[in-house]
Scaffold this active site. Sequence first.
Site, short mmCIF file in Angstrom:
data_model
loop_
_atom_site.label_atom_id
_atom_site.label_comp_id
_atom_site.label_asym_id
_atom_site.label_seq_id
_atom_site.Cartn_x
_atom_site.Cartn_y
_atom_site.Cartn_z
N ASP A 28 0.83 -1.20 0.00
CA ASP A 28 0.00 0.00 0.00
C ASP A 28 0.87 1.26 0.00
OD1 ASP A 28 -2.28 1.49 0.01
OD2 ASP A 28 -2.83 1.08 2.08
N ASN A 76 -10.72 -2.86 -6.23
CA ASN A 76 -9.90 -1.88 -6.97
C ASN A 76 -10.46 -1.50 -8.34
OD1 ASN A 76 -6.68 -3.01 -5.65
ND2 ASN A 76 -7.92 -1.25 -5.07
#
Length: 259
Positions: A28, A76
């Site tokens: 991330d 996503n």
Amino acid sequence: MQNQNSSPIALSEQIADQLPQHIAIIMDGNGRWAKAQGKPRVFGHKNGVTAVRKAISTSARLGIKAVTLFAFSSENWRRPEEEVGLLMELFISVLSTEVKKLHKNNLRLRIIGDKSRFSERLQQKIEHAEKLTETNTGMVINIAANYGGKWDILEATKSIARKVANGELDADALTEELMTDHLTMADLPEVDLMIRTSGECRISNFMLWQMAYAELYFTPEFWPDFNEESLIEAVTWFVNRERRFGCTGEQIKTLMESQ
Ligand code: FPP
């Protein structure tokens, strides 16, 4: 894996015995890393690939059995179309350039997730990569793409339900082991260590079942900055946490430097 030291790290038996067998990583912070430099988000993803190479190489050298990297979650797809498109292009390009190197290093690559939503071209690349490396005996690298922990559990449940419905299985005979057998990565040990970069402290629908007993390690570093030393720090934390005694980061670092 090019230009990187691929020689094994000789760990003492005591340390080697305590290493995590399966590491899962939520990579991330690519976007924030890029933004901090005034660059577009995709610049962060591209630099994220370099960090992926380092994480794979260091894990293999440490003798880790499996590494699972969260590259693209089921959620996503909600990102701007342009970013999703660029990520897909990046996956195709990485598969094209890296697979031979992984194969040369006896590593096995698998893509975990619902692949049906990917383009024909990406699906072909995935199939080729998985086939080429399927008999390799070294570390297993799982790339979780269009993956979600809930999706994984749901697919396993559907498959079990079908078996119960056609009389192949007795519902009362269901066990945790049987459930595990129907999930992705059933052949691998459960996750011992989960690492998430960028300071976020969430599991984000990653391997929900397989991480039931994992030690959770959160670091403020953004993914593109996560390097060999960062991974060693995480593993050292795990070793000390797990066993209450054990090695220091210095010990592992010294061993690596002596290679
Ligand atoms: C999270 O950062 C990163 C991703 C969703 C993509 C991860 C992809 C790579 C590291 C490159 C390719 C990897 C492989 C395995 C081929 P973010 O975009 O959520 O960052 P932010 O939270 O700062 O916005």
